[in-house]
Design a protein around this motif. Structure first.
Motif, PDB file in Angstrom:
ATOM      1  N   GLY A  75       0.827  -1.152   0.011  1.00 35.97           N
ATOM      2  CA  GLY A  75      -0.104  -0.077   0.157  1.00 35.97           C
ATOM      3  C   GLY A  75       0.886   1.294   0.033  1.00 35.97           C
ATOM      4  N   ASN A  79       2.517   9.577  -2.774  1.00 32.46           N
ATOM      5  CA  ASN A  79       1.710  10.214  -1.968  1.00 32.46           C
ATOM      6  C   ASN A  79       2.620  11.192  -1.355  1.00 32.46           C
ATOM      7  OD1 ASN A  79      -0.890   9.749  -2.816  1.00 32.46           O
ATOM      8  ND2 ASN A  79      -0.771   7.636  -1.975  1.00 32.46           N
ATOM      9  N   LYS A  84      -0.479   9.987   2.415  1.00 32.67           N
ATOM     10  CA  LYS A  84       0.304   8.530   2.947  1.00 32.67           C
ATOM     11  C   LYS A  84      -0.015   8.016   4.216  1.00 32.67           C
ATOM     12  CE  LYS A  84       3.917   7.226   0.838  1.00 32.67           C
ATOM     13  NZ  LYS A  84       5.402   6.959   0.355  1.00 32.67           N
ATOM     14  N   LYS A  86      -2.882   8.622   5.890  1.00 31.96           N
ATOM     15  CA  LYS A  86      -4.169   7.973   5.724  1.00 31.96           C
ATOM     16  C   LYS A  86      -4.314   6.609   5.119  1.00 31.96           C
ATOM     17  CE  LYS A  86      -7.276   9.739   2.964  1.00 31.96           C
ATOM     18  NZ  LYS A  86      -8.251  10.689   2.235  1.00 31.96           N
ATOM     19  N   THR A  87      -3.745   6.489   3.842  1.00 32.13           N
ATOM     20  CA  THR A  87      -3.683   5.295   3.040  1.00 32.13           C
ATOM     21  C   THR A  87      -3.091   4.161   3.720  1.00 32.13           C
ATOM     22  OG1 THR A  87      -1.872   6.110   1.648  1.00 32.13           O
ATOM     23  CG2 THR A  87      -4.085   6.669   1.058  1.00 32.13           C
ATOM     24  N   TRP A 129     -13.078   1.925  -5.059  1.00 28.05           N
ATOM     25  CA  TRP A 129     -12.649   3.208  -4.500  1.00 28.05           C
ATOM     26  C   TRP A 129     -11.910   3.717  -5.608  1.00 28.05           C
ATOM     27  CZ3 TRP A 129     -11.346   1.401   1.090  1.00 28.05           C
ATOM     28  CH2 TRP A 129     -12.350   1.706   1.861  1.00 28.05           C
ATOM     29  N   TRP A 132      -6.543   3.602  -7.349  1.00 29.78           N
ATOM     30  CA  TRP A 132      -5.390   3.926  -6.162  1.00 29.78           C
ATOM     31  C   TRP A 132      -5.760   2.845  -5.343  1.00 29.78           C
ATOM     32  CZ3 TRP A 132      -6.579   4.245  -1.136  1.00 29.78           C
ATOM     33  CH2 TRP A 132      -7.976   4.509  -0.701  1.00 29.78           C
ATOM     34  N   ALA A 133      -6.712   2.115  -5.060  1.00 32.88           N
ATOM     35  CA  ALA A 133      -7.148   1.084  -4.128  1.00 32.88           C
ATOM     36  C   ALA A 133      -6.734  -0.293  -4.730  1.00 32.88           C
ATOM     37  CB  ALA A 133      -8.817   1.091  -3.853  1.00 32.88           C
ATOM     38  N   LEU A 136      -4.384  -1.983  -2.189  1.00 34.62           N
ATOM     39  CA  LEU A 136      -5.181  -2.390  -1.157  1.00 34.62           C
ATOM     40  C   LEU A 136      -5.640  -3.932  -1.312  1.00 34.62           C
ATOM     41  CD1 LEU A 136      -7.377   0.959   0.293  1.00 34.62           C
ATOM     42  CD2 LEU A 136      -5.128  -0.293   1.171  1.00 34.62           C
ATOM     43  N   GLN A 391      -8.552  11.106  -2.720  1.00 32.93           N
ATOM     44  CA  GLN A 391      -8.794   9.766  -2.279  1.00 32.93           C
ATOM     45  C   GLN A 391      -9.742   9.399  -1.222  1.00 32.93           C
ATOM     46  OE1 GLN A 391      -4.861   8.162  -1.885  1.00 32.93           O
ATOM     47  NE2 GLN A 391      -4.336   8.528  -3.850  1.00 32.93           N
ATOM     48  N   LEU A 393     -12.572   7.418   1.036  1.00 28.88           N
ATOM     49  CA  LEU A 393     -12.506   6.222   1.367  1.00 28.88           C
ATOM     50  C   LEU A 393     -14.194   5.950   2.039  1.00 28.88           C
ATOM     51  CD1 LEU A 393      -9.461   6.165   3.775  1.00 28.88           C
ATOM     52  CD2 LEU A 393      -9.751   4.779   1.931  1.00 28.88           C
TER      53      LEU A 393
END
Length: 721
Positions: A75, A79, A84, A86-87, A129, A132-133, A136, A391, A393
């Motif tokens: 992940g 960013n 970053k 957060k992700t 999402w 970008w997901a 994940l 991004q 969520l």
């Protein structure tokens, strides 16, 4: 004429050698870029976490913590620090939840199987999402697979394993954020350097329009495909550069991106009136000199990008005035010869002026990158925040995909069913030792697109075979410290090349997994050959399920083409105004570039689908070419207003532009029947001042190009066969 053509052709093939030293542009792409920095950061992070745990608790706990770090590291994408944080928190949470579920259900086959199926569905749905997901989704299944391969005997061992796994993942998050803070400036430079490199590749593709070799529609497809690649890199660069603190360095990098985009406008506009085709047919010497200039500018940008990545001072670009002078001389000679019709002569002059502007504008890059004052002159009150897409969520976004017609929901079902089938096979066949590799193969290969799944199947098989050979040689000849070092390098390599070259990622991932298992249990013979068998089984299952509930590209064509027409209409609405703002225009341009990129990517994926479902393929090439030409006609009006504003009457031009926008609205609205053609000759006959006459002609050409685009769009949707 033939002598001039030969001279220009030689100039294009020798002076414009697309290399830096002895490196080819494709090699530059692999060796210098954001992915290399990301791979090194991941290797460093996993190595630090593993070393710290090994120092305090020993080697075996370090390998468990390292597996947690590896899963969470997927992940870790480019960013800004705040994004970053957060992700990466979400990545850690998803990885720990998936791993914990697999750990506590160990040795309960029915519960373990349900866990695999459930999290397979969750991993598929996370793609709702957006792109970008994707990491994940992958790390969710990788966490399950790593945990299934761990020797967990009871609940106490499960909790101990999960504590180490979670700690390793948390440790990696901390290290990743620290590395991002330290290397943020380098990451931004890399992102802008990559955009320069992709713009250079775009220039080389554009040069193909003026060579006269190959089908024009095919060449246009290559141009739009490269523009889509540029758009993808621009999106990453916007996130890194436009977000966060606006230091002098950041603003200079942001201005460099604007310079590239403004140059893109001029290059696109040079295709108005099908100028490249006219030049090839009737002014070949000029066409070949333009191609040579495009390749020279591409080489210059490659060198500048490398200098920027290296952090060199005193950036510079070569002066290409001699090439521009040669083009101007050839234009004058053709004009004096009297052998060109009016439209061809206008195309020659327009092409010369556009490429002269591009060369001079790109020449501003060194000063923009060195001076805040020069950068501010370029930015000119541009709101950078408006170009960064957040991004989200929000669970509400995922809920919108909970229906059978949604591609994300179908992919989630396919992924869950294929993983369930793989797990059942492992449970029923005792000889399939280390069968979690089968699940891993399914998870990394099966994609929402059939063609991507097919390509990944081939790359996975080849990469695993190469990786097994490499791992086998290392296990036979290398000591443990070397194996550990190679494993960490393989982690970074697999991460780095995931989006650049999946075959490299597959090879590195195979080496990493085999060495990891051996270091965990060095007494047992390493399962090198078993990995090959598991890979064949996993790829077969993934390929089989890619044909279940498929979502073919032509099924999304109506929505994509309608989106392209709408974005073209918005772009025209902003260009065809006397006083439109820079901000509104740039946002409309961004939407159009992304719509073109989406259609181009769909066309590329369709080429890998079975021939029986490639119903839209005959129309894609012409549709992309028509869309590109329409954008060229539209932006030409904007450039005309900018360059000849003093010669135009504002009120009169505003009325003409308003009328043109009104006439274009039904043409570019897929929900409205295509109106009849406008009487172009009558509009051109109402000519006033010379500049106004040109504007009249341009408005008529925009309407004609938009009509051709709409007819192709309608033909592709109503008669795709």
């Amino acid at each position: 004429m033939l002598d001039n053509r030969s001279e220009a052709s030689d100039q294009g093939k020798t002076e414009a050698s697309p290399s830096f030293g002895t490196l080819h542009p494709r090699l530059l792409k692999y060796l210098f870029g954001q992915h290399i920095l990301s791979g090194l950061a991941v290797s460093t992070g996993v190595g630090i976490v593993s070393a710290m745990v090994a120092f305090w608790f020993g080697f075996e706990p370090a390998m468990v913590a390292g597996s947690g770090a590896i899963c969470v590291s997927i992940g870790d994408q480019p960013n800004p620090l705040a994004v970053k944080a957060k992700t990466m928190t979400v990545a850690w949470t998803v990885a720990v939840l998936a791993s914990f579920a697999a750990a506590v259900t160990a040795h309960l086959p029915w519960a373990e199987g349900m866990t695999v199926v459930f999290f397979g569905f969750v991993a598929g749905m996370l793609l709702g999402w957006g792109r970008w997901a994707i990491p994940l989704s992958i790390l969710t299944m990788l966490s399950i697979v790593f945990t299934l391969g761990a020797p967990i005997a009871d609940l106490a061992e499960a909790l101990r394993y999960e504590t180490l796994f979670a700690a390793g993942g948390a440790g990696y998050v901390i290290v990743a954020l620290a590395v991002t803070h330290l290397l943020g400036a380098s990451g931004r430079r890399l992102a802008v350097g990559e955009c320069m490199r992709e713009f250079a590749a775009y220039l080389r593709a554009v040069a193909g329009l003026y060579d006269g070799d190959g089908d024009p529609a095919t060449v246009y497809v290559r141009v739009v495909e490269q523009q889509a690649a540029l758009s993808d890199h621009l999106q990453t660069a916007r996130i890194l550069v436009f977000s966060g603190h606006r230091s002098d360095v950041v603003m200079r990098l942001a201005a460099a991106l604007i310079v590239l985009l403004d140059s893109l406008d001029a290059i696109v506009s040079s295709n108005a009136d099908h100028a490249p085709s006219r030049l090839i047919a009737k002014a070949a010497p000029v066409a070949l000199r333009v191609a040579a200039l495009a390749r020279l500018l591409a080489s210059d940008l490659d060198r500048l990008a490398l200098d920027l990545l290296a952090g060199q001072e005193g950036l510079s670009l070569p002066d290409r005035q001699d090439v521009l002078f040669a083009i101007a001389e050839e234009t004058t000679r053709l004009n004096q010869s009297g052998g060109l019709d009016r439209r061809t002569l206008r195309a020659v002059r327009m092409t010369r002026s556009r490429f002269a502007w591009v060369a001079n504008h790109l020449a501003r890059l060194p000063s923009v990158l060195a001076s805040r004052k020069a950068a501010d002159a370029i930015l000119d009150d541009v709101d950078l925040n408006a170009f960064v897409q957040p991004q989200s969520l929000s669970p509400a976004i995922l809920r919108r995909h909970f229906h059978l017609a949604a591609p994300v929901f179908r992919h989630a079902l396919r992924l869950a069913m294929s993983l369930g089938t793989g797990y059942a096979l492992i449970a029923l066949v005792p000889d399939l030792r280390h069968g979690n590799w089968i699940l891993l193969t399914i998870a990394v290969i099966l994609r929402a697109s059939y063609s991507v799944t097919r390509q990944r199947r081939n790359d996975r098989l080849i990469g695993t075979a190469i990786g097994c050979v490499i791992a086998g040689i290392l296990l036979w000849s290398a000591p443990a410290p070397v194996l550990l070092t190679v494993m960490l390098l393989a982690v970074g390599t697999a991460h780095a090349f995931g989006r650049v070259q999946y075959r490299v990622t597959s090879t590195a991932a195979c080496v990493m997994a085999i060495l990891s298992l051996h270091l965990l249990d060095p007494v047992e013979a390493p399962p090198v050959l078993a990995r090959l068998l598991d890979t064949v089984i996993g790829t077969s299952i993934a390929y089989l399920f890619s044909r279940i509930l498929p979502r073919w590209e032509h099924q999304d064509a109506p929505q994509m083409i309608a989106a392209l027409l709408r974005s073209t209409a918005r772009y025209a609405d902003q260009c065809l105004q006397w006083g439109t703002s820079q901000q509104s225009y740039r946002l409309a341009r961004k939407d159009l570039i992304e719509s073109l990129g989406a259609l181009s990517e769909s066309a590329a994926r369709m080429k890998g689908e079975p021939e029986v479902v490639r119903t839209m393929w005959p129309h894609y090439g012409r549709l992309l070419a028509a869309s590109y030409t329409t954008a060229a006609q539209i932006v030409t009006i904007r450039l005309l207003i900018r360059n000849r504003r003093a010669e135009l009457d504002p009120a009169r031009c505003a009325r003409l532009l308003d009328d043109t926008r009104r006439d274009l609205q039904p043409v570019l609205d897929p929900a409205v029947a295509l109106p009849p053609d406008l009487p172009v000759d009558e509009r051109i006959a109402d000519a006033g001042a010379e500049a106004y006459e040109v504007l009249l002609l341009r408005c008529a050409e925009v309407h004609r190009a938009a009509t051709d685009l709409r007819r192709l769009a309608d033909a592709g949707l109503t008669d795709p066969g």
